[in-house]
Design a protein around this motif. Structure first.
Motif, mmCIF file in Angstrom:
data_model
loop_
_atom_site.group_PDB
_atom_site.id
_atom_site.type_symbol
_atom_site.label_atom_id
_atom_site.label_comp_id
_atom_site.label_asym_id
_atom_site.label_seq_id
_atom_site.Cartn_x
_atom_site.Cartn_y
_atom_site.Cartn_z
ATOM 1 N N UNK A 149 43.595 37.057 42.570
ATOM 2 C CA UNK A 149 42.833 37.831 43.549
ATOM 3 C C UNK A 149 42.674 37.063 44.869
ATOM 4 N N UNK A 150 42.386 35.774 44.783
ATOM 5 C CA UNK A 150 42.186 34.983 45.998
ATOM 6 C C UNK A 150 43.459 34.918 46.828
ATOM 7 N N UNK A 151 44.593 34.818 46.154
ATOM 8 C CA UNK A 151 45.868 34.783 46.869
ATOM 9 C C UNK A 151 46.106 36.082 47.628
ATOM 10 N N UNK A 152 45.827 37.223 46.983
ATOM 11 C CA UNK A 152 46.021 38.508 47.655
ATOM 12 C C UNK A 152 45.015 38.697 48.787
ATOM 13 N N UNK A 153 43.772 38.256 48.593
ATOM 14 C CA UNK A 153 42.763 38.358 49.655
ATOM 15 C C UNK A 153 43.229 37.592 50.890
ATOM 16 N N UNK A 154 43.736 36.386 50.709
ATOM 17 C CA UNK A 154 44.196 35.585 51.842
ATOM 18 C C UNK A 154 45.419 36.218 52.495
ATOM 19 N N UNK A 155 46.316 36.739 51.703
ATOM 20 C CA UNK A 155 47.508 37.404 52.247
ATOM 21 C C UNK A 155 47.105 38.594 53.117
ATOM 22 N N UNK A 156 46.183 39.416 52.632
ATOM 23 C CA UNK A 156 45.739 40.581 53.398
ATOM 24 C C UNK A 156 44.924 40.171 54.616
ATOM 25 N N UNK A 157 44.168 39.077 54.496
ATOM 26 C CA UNK A 157 43.399 38.607 55.649
ATOM 27 C C UNK A 157 44.327 38.222 56.793
ATOM 28 N N UNK B 223 41.276 37.023 30.351
ATOM 29 C CA UNK B 223 41.029 38.453 30.556
ATOM 30 C C UNK B 223 40.765 38.724 32.031
ATOM 31 N N UNK B 224 41.308 39.828 32.535
ATOM 32 C CA UNK B 224 41.140 40.203 33.942
ATOM 33 C C UNK B 224 40.258 41.443 34.018
ATOM 34 N N UNK B 225 39.020 41.272 34.471
ATOM 35 C CA UNK B 225 38.162 42.444 34.554
ATOM 36 C C UNK B 225 37.181 42.305 35.695
ATOM 37 N N UNK B 226 36.571 43.420 36.080
ATOM 38 C CA UNK B 226 35.583 43.422 37.156
ATOM 39 C C UNK B 226 34.730 44.676 37.081
ATOM 40 N N UNK B 227 33.507 44.622 37.645
ATOM 41 C CA UNK B 227 32.674 45.816 37.760
ATOM 42 C C UNK B 227 33.036 46.613 39.013
ATOM 43 N N UNK B 228 32.968 47.942 38.889
ATOM 44 C CA UNK B 228 33.102 48.833 40.033
ATOM 45 C C UNK B 228 31.737 49.375 40.404
ATOM 46 N N UNK B 229 31.358 49.240 41.696
ATOM 47 C CA UNK B 229 30.015 49.622 42.148
ATOM 48 C C UNK B 229 30.133 50.828 43.075
ATOM 49 N N UNK C 217 39.372 30.606 36.467
ATOM 50 C CA UNK C 217 40.215 31.536 35.707
ATOM 51 C C UNK C 217 41.442 31.943 36.530
ATOM 52 N N UNK C 218 42.596 32.084 35.895
ATOM 53 C CA UNK C 218 43.816 32.517 36.620
ATOM 54 C C UNK C 218 43.620 33.829 37.369
ATOM 55 N N UNK C 219 42.789 34.720 36.837
ATOM 56 C CA UNK C 219 42.513 36.007 37.500
ATOM 57 C C UNK C 219 41.976 35.790 38.906
ATOM 58 N N UNK C 220 41.106 34.785 39.063
ATOM 59 C CA UNK C 220 40.586 34.482 40.390
ATOM 60 C C UNK C 220 41.696 33.984 41.316
ATOM 61 N N UNK C 221 42.626 33.215 40.775
ATOM 62 C CA UNK C 221 43.734 32.735 41.607
ATOM 63 C C UNK C 221 44.580 33.895 42.125
#
Length: 364
Positions: free
Chosen positions: A140-148, A1-7, A134-138
């Motif tokens: 997100x982490x890939x996109x974070x590094x790409x944008x960085x 499952x892919x989910x997260x809190x919005x703050x 979790x695959x969801x972290x993979x």
């Protein structure tokens, strides 16, 4: 499952940072803060996915809204920015906000601080944690590094004029976690949200839900008066687009009248979103410039810092990376007077490429 809190800002207003930080740390969930909710949990947390915002919104299965409203800031919860089958768990103090724009799968009506405390209490009994593998972290982490990498490349202006990313990158080297950041403008505010991290809640103010321009200097004055009387070690840094500054720029007289040591940074691109270079204006003046120039183009090389100097503050006109570094150092060293850096950037400076147009439509 892919989910997260919005703050969102409601979490900051509700002073729920301790409860939310406990919840995020205990569950290990990736989280995303809306602009004035930044700092409720530090942007530097390894669980923050602000650098993969579009990806997180678009592909999440379940989103926990901790006071966040599905307005234009969150694209009304609609495709293509969200999955058509995404499930929202909505926590809000106002019953009339439940189900606005999108029907929530679960509605929790109550004070954010109380509701999250109850979630923490229940979680302690179950001891569940979202797996770091979790695959969801993979994803997100890939996109974070790409944008960085993309952002890092855009901070390099060795072969051209300054841009937004280069200015914010240098500014970050002078900011500490105690600074109160005021920001308004178009690209200035949008890019600043991503580039300037917040570690503490209620330390960032911008145009807010209604996108109101002209609030920046008033916010800065109020914040500076608070700091003067209660937090003398905090600095107030007001970052303005050149157009946004024009809405309330004469409040600089108020700043100087009360000797408030605010640091102003004007990101000057000669226009609203985009401007025109000096050569374009020279050509325009050969004819009727009211017809030949865009109404969103402002005069080139306007010396906004001279306005502050006229009232007794310190002004710096900045065109290079070295001038920016030296001017920021002098501004932060000054504790008794206001300072303004009028930072001239490329008229065509823009955000990094975006996957979607900035706004999707409400169904109201």
């Amino acid at each position: 499952m892919r989910w997260f809190p919005g703050i969102p800002s409601g979490s900051a207003y509700g002073r729920a940072e301790n409860e939310i930080r406990e919840f995020i740390a205990a569950t290990g969930l990736p989280f995303l803060a809306t602009p004035m909710g930044k700092g409720v949990v530090s942007d530097t947390s390894q669980l923050c996915v602000g650098a993969a915002r579009s990806k997180a919104l678009q592909e999440a299965d379940v989103i926990l809204l901790l006071g966040a409203r599905l307005n234009w800031i969150l694209h009304f919860g609609l495709p293509p920015r969200f999955r058509s089958d995404v499930k929202f768990i909505q926590v809000d103090l106002c019953a009339e906000q439940m189900g606005a724009n999108i029907r929530a799968a679960v509605c929790l009506l109550g004070d954010i601080r109380v509701v999250v405390s109850q979630l923490n209490m229940t979680h302690r009994q179950q001891d569940w944690r979202f797996p770091a593998s979790a695959p969801w972290w993979n994803v997100l982490s890939s996109r974070i590094e790409q944008n960085r990498q993309m952002t890092e490349a855009m901070t390099d202006t060795s072969n051209g004029p300054l841009n937004y990313y280069a200015v914010f990158d240098e500014l970050n080297k002078h900011l500490d976690e105690n600074c109160i950041i005021i920001s308004e403008g178009a690209n200035t505010m949008d890019i600043g949200r991503a580039m300037i991290p917040n570690d503490l809640p209620r330390h960032r103010l911008d145009a807010g839900t209604f996108g109101t321009m002209g609030v920046g200097l008033g916010y800065a004055i109020a914040a500076a008066l608070l700091c003067r009387d209660h937090f003398p070690q905090k600095r107030v840094v007001c970052i303005e687009g050149d157009s946004a500054f024009g809405f309330s720029g004469m409040e600089l007289e108020t700043v100087c009248r009360y000797k408030l040591p605010i640091i102003f940074v004007i990101i000057n691109n000669n226009g609203i979103s985009f401007g025109q270079e000096e050569e374009d204006w020279k050509e325009a003046f050969k004819t009727d410039s009211t017809l030949s120039m865009s109404p969103t183009a402002l005069l080139p090389n306007a010396r906004y810092e001279k306005v502050l100097e006229a009232f007794g503050g310190r002004g710096y006109y900045v065109k290079t990376a070295n001038e920016l570094r030296d001017s920021l150092r002098l501004a932060f060293e000054e504790r008794n007077e206001s300072s303004m850096l009028n930072v001239r950037i490329s008229s065509t400076a823009d955000r990094k490429p975006q996957e979607h147009f900035w706004l999707t439509r409400s169904n109201l």
